[in-house]
Enzyme design. Structure first.
Site, PDB file in Angstrom:
ATOM      1  N   CYS A 197       0.856  -1.194   0.000  1.00 45.53           N
ATOM      2  CA  CYS A 197       0.000   0.000   0.000  1.00 45.53           C
ATOM      3  C   CYS A 197       0.893   1.246   0.000  1.00 45.53           C
ATOM      4  O   CYS A 197       0.661   2.206  -0.731  1.00 45.53           O
ATOM      5  CB  CYS A 197      -0.879   0.047   1.242  1.00 45.53           C
ATOM      6  SG  CYS A 197      -1.754  -1.474   1.617  1.00 45.53           S
ATOM      7  N   HIS A 226       0.794   4.694  -2.176  1.00 46.79           N
ATOM      8  CA  HIS A 226       0.094   5.765  -1.471  1.00 46.79           C
ATOM      9  C   HIS A 226       0.937   6.533  -0.466  1.00 46.79           C
ATOM     10  O   HIS A 226       0.454   7.463   0.169  1.00 46.79           O
ATOM     11  CB  HIS A 226      -1.159   5.198  -0.801  1.00 46.79           C
ATOM     12  CG  HIS A 226      -2.141   4.683  -1.806  1.00 46.79           C
ATOM     13  ND1 HIS A 226      -2.805   5.513  -2.686  1.00 46.79           N
ATOM     14  CD2 HIS A 226      -2.563   3.420  -2.099  1.00 46.79           C
ATOM     15  CE1 HIS A 226      -3.594   4.779  -3.473  1.00 46.79           C
ATOM     16  NE2 HIS A 226      -3.463   3.513  -3.147  1.00 46.79           N
ATOM     17  N   CYS A 271      -7.791  -3.172  -4.750  1.00 44.89           N
ATOM     18  CA  CYS A 271      -6.385  -2.769  -4.815  1.00 44.89           C
ATOM     19  C   CYS A 271      -5.477  -3.989  -4.748  1.00 44.89           C
ATOM     20  O   CYS A 271      -4.505  -4.094  -5.491  1.00 44.89           O
ATOM     21  CB  CYS A 271      -6.050  -1.857  -3.635  1.00 44.89           C
ATOM     22  SG  CYS A 271      -5.980  -0.117  -4.076  1.00 44.89           S
TER      23      CYS A 271
END
Lengths: 278, 154, 103
Positions: free
Chosen positions: A192, A196, A239
């Protein structure tokens, strides 16, 4: 092992403490915020709740045009109606929640000391149904997203306020979520954080990667690509699949831990749900 | 003052309009027929000919097109066309890369402002073209909107 | 009826801003059903009329390129609170709907 080193290095980066030590959630939160405030100077903390629209002017003007009459308007109305409709036994959702379920979204997820579990809003909506003789609502879209969306909207303007009590079990959930956030997975071998955090604001093809800071404020979200409202865990699954990893079970321990960490990291940012995203 | 006719076979009479509004009269029966040749035309020229009987337009910066430089999702592209041309009679929105370029025609009353907003589908990177009829003449402007497959695979 | 049309208005002086969101699939007729492989037939709004106190202020012709659940916004002069707005649409299959809104 390479994986362990990467994680430990990430912890060190965040915490600024020696490898052997472990930062507290409060220290992690401060470091997390500092990272993004430094990466995007001039963006006030609360604006991060608007995701890419806080850092991309062109996308923002398109988003504002759509929000003039948002596509989730009808689902939100449906969510309100469902929330207020009594079950077969005459009780309503209000009976299961603090303050009748109004203005409470900013405290989810939370650690429930009695069960030792982290609970999410969608989970408790379904527990309420089962407690009152109804079947749980499936998955991450449709009625569950509409009801959660309505309940979240009653908290608009309230800052996220996730608590991590001084209980080793709560801390374990937090650390599990944090590890998930920083762990690489899938055929594309990405975490992640790779998109991000490390690459927030950069493009992957034509998409601007949104900062993780501020993510959970506007869920359930209407993604234009979905054409309807979806929960945060719907996006987690999506995702994970996009980096060619197998998605974990919806509302299972992995995603609940991740949601706990992820939402805590956005403490202080105001709820603004539902919203439209690409 | 020349009264603008934009309801075929009638001069926008109140009764007809009320009847339409009340659902008593199907708009199809009252209005000029839906310009099929314009909407099914596969090229800009054919679309303009079908809609206006002419493909000649005068480019002008008196028409503003507000649309994103990069469309987040080609199925929902917010577009606002506005103009300070006097007495605009109609505003048309086309996407020159679409299989059938003409997306929408808006016919305006005398007291309606020269500005409309809607959301259109764009199949690929191309120009949003606005054509406005004013004083019997056609004016146009264009703006490129990029439409790509997103990197998130969604 | 009128449950497919939502209208919001705001008045500034005598200028009325109208925003509307219409629930309609706006199917292009180009898509195929994933399961059957058959083409999903086109179903899209072709005509709209908006009247103010019975007098038409906007008349629109649409094609398949208008987005699903279409949005429309425009402005006109000569309105005041209490005036009546009616928005109606008809699609290519003959279906129609109409909604009234008090400014």
């Amino acid at each position: 092992m390479k994986k362990m080193l990467t994680m430990a290095a990430a912890v060190t980066l965040l915490a600024g403490m020696p490898l052997a030590g472990q930062a507290t959630p409060e220290q992690d939160l401060k470091a997390f915020r500092d990272f993004y405030m430094k990466r995007f100077p001039g963006v006030p903390l609360n604006e991060f709740g608007n995701g890419v629209y806080a850092i991309d002017a062109d996308a923002r003007s398109s988003w504002e045009a759509i929000e003039e009459f948002p596509p989730y308007d009808e689902e939100l109305e449906k969510g309100k109606k469902l929330f207020n409709t009594p079950f077969a036994n005459g009780k309503t959702y209000a009976s299961c929640f603090r303050n009748g379920g109004i203005g409470i979204r900013q405290n989810y997820p939370y650690f429930d000391a009695k069960s030792g579990e982290v609970k999410t809003l969608e989970q408790e909506i379904n527990e309420c149904r089962v407690k009152n003789g109804e079947k749980p609502l499936p998955g991450k879209r449709g009625d569950i997203a509409a009801i959660s969306g309505y309940m979240a909207s009653t908290s608009n303007g309230k800052a996220l306020d996730i608590k991590i009590p001084n209980d080793p079990r709560a801390l374990a959930w937090y650390e599990k979520g944090k590890a998930h956030f920083y762990m690489k997975r899938g055929q594309l071998n990405m975490s992640c954080a790779n998109c991000h955090q490390d690459n927030a604001g950069n493009r992957v093809r034509s998409e601007v990667l949104s900062p993780a800071l501020g993510h959970p404020t506007h869920f359930p979200v209407h993604r234009l690509s979905w054409g309807n409202l979806g929960t945060l865990q719907r996006r987690y699954g999506g995702c994970n699949e996009q980096v060619r990893a197998k998605a974990f079970a919806d509302q299972g321990p992995e995603y609940r831990a991740l949601e706990y960490f992820h939402t805590y990291m956005s403490n202080g940012i105001k709820v603004n749900a539902p919203s439209t995203r690409k | 003052m020349k009264r603008r006719v934009f309801l075929k076979g009638t001069l926008a009479s109140s009764a007809v309009a009320v009847a339409v509004g009340a659902g008593l009269l199907n708009p199809r029966q009252v209005l000029a027929a839906w310009p099929k040749s314009a909407f099914e035309a596969k090229s800009m020229q054919e679309a303009l000919n079908g809609a206006f009987g002419s493909e000649l337009t005068e480019p002008t910066d008196a028409i503003q097109i507000k649309a994103p430089d990069i469309a987040e999702n080609g199925a929902v592209v917010p577009v606002t066309v506005s103009t300070n041309l006097s007495n605009p009679e109609s505003i048309s929105i086309l996407a020159d890369g679409n299989p059938t370029p003409l997306a929408a025609n808006f016919m305006l009353a005398a007291n309606t402002a020269g500005s409309v907003s809607t959301r259109i589908k764009m199949g690929k990177t191309s120009n949003v073209v606005a054509v406005i009829k004013s004083g019997g003449k056609l004016y146009s402007a264009r703006k490129e909107v990029k439409v790509t497959i997103g990197g998130c695979g969604g | 009826m009128a449950n497919s049309i939502k209208i919001k208005t705001s008045v500034n002086g005598d200028v009325c801003n109208v925003k509307s969101l219409i629930k309609h699939v706006m199917e292009t007729g180009q898509r195929k059903d994933a399961k059957t492989g058959k083409v999903i037939p086109a179903k899209f709004i072709q005509e709209l009329v908006c009247t103010h106190n019975g007098k038409a202020v906007l008349n629109a012709n649409w094609g398949t390129a208008v987005s699903a659940n279409p949005y429309l916004s425009f402005e006109f002069r000569g309105a005041k609170a209490g005036d009546k707005l009616v928005l109606s649409w008809t699609d290519n299959t003959g279906e129609s709907d109409s909604a009234e809104h008090t400014v």
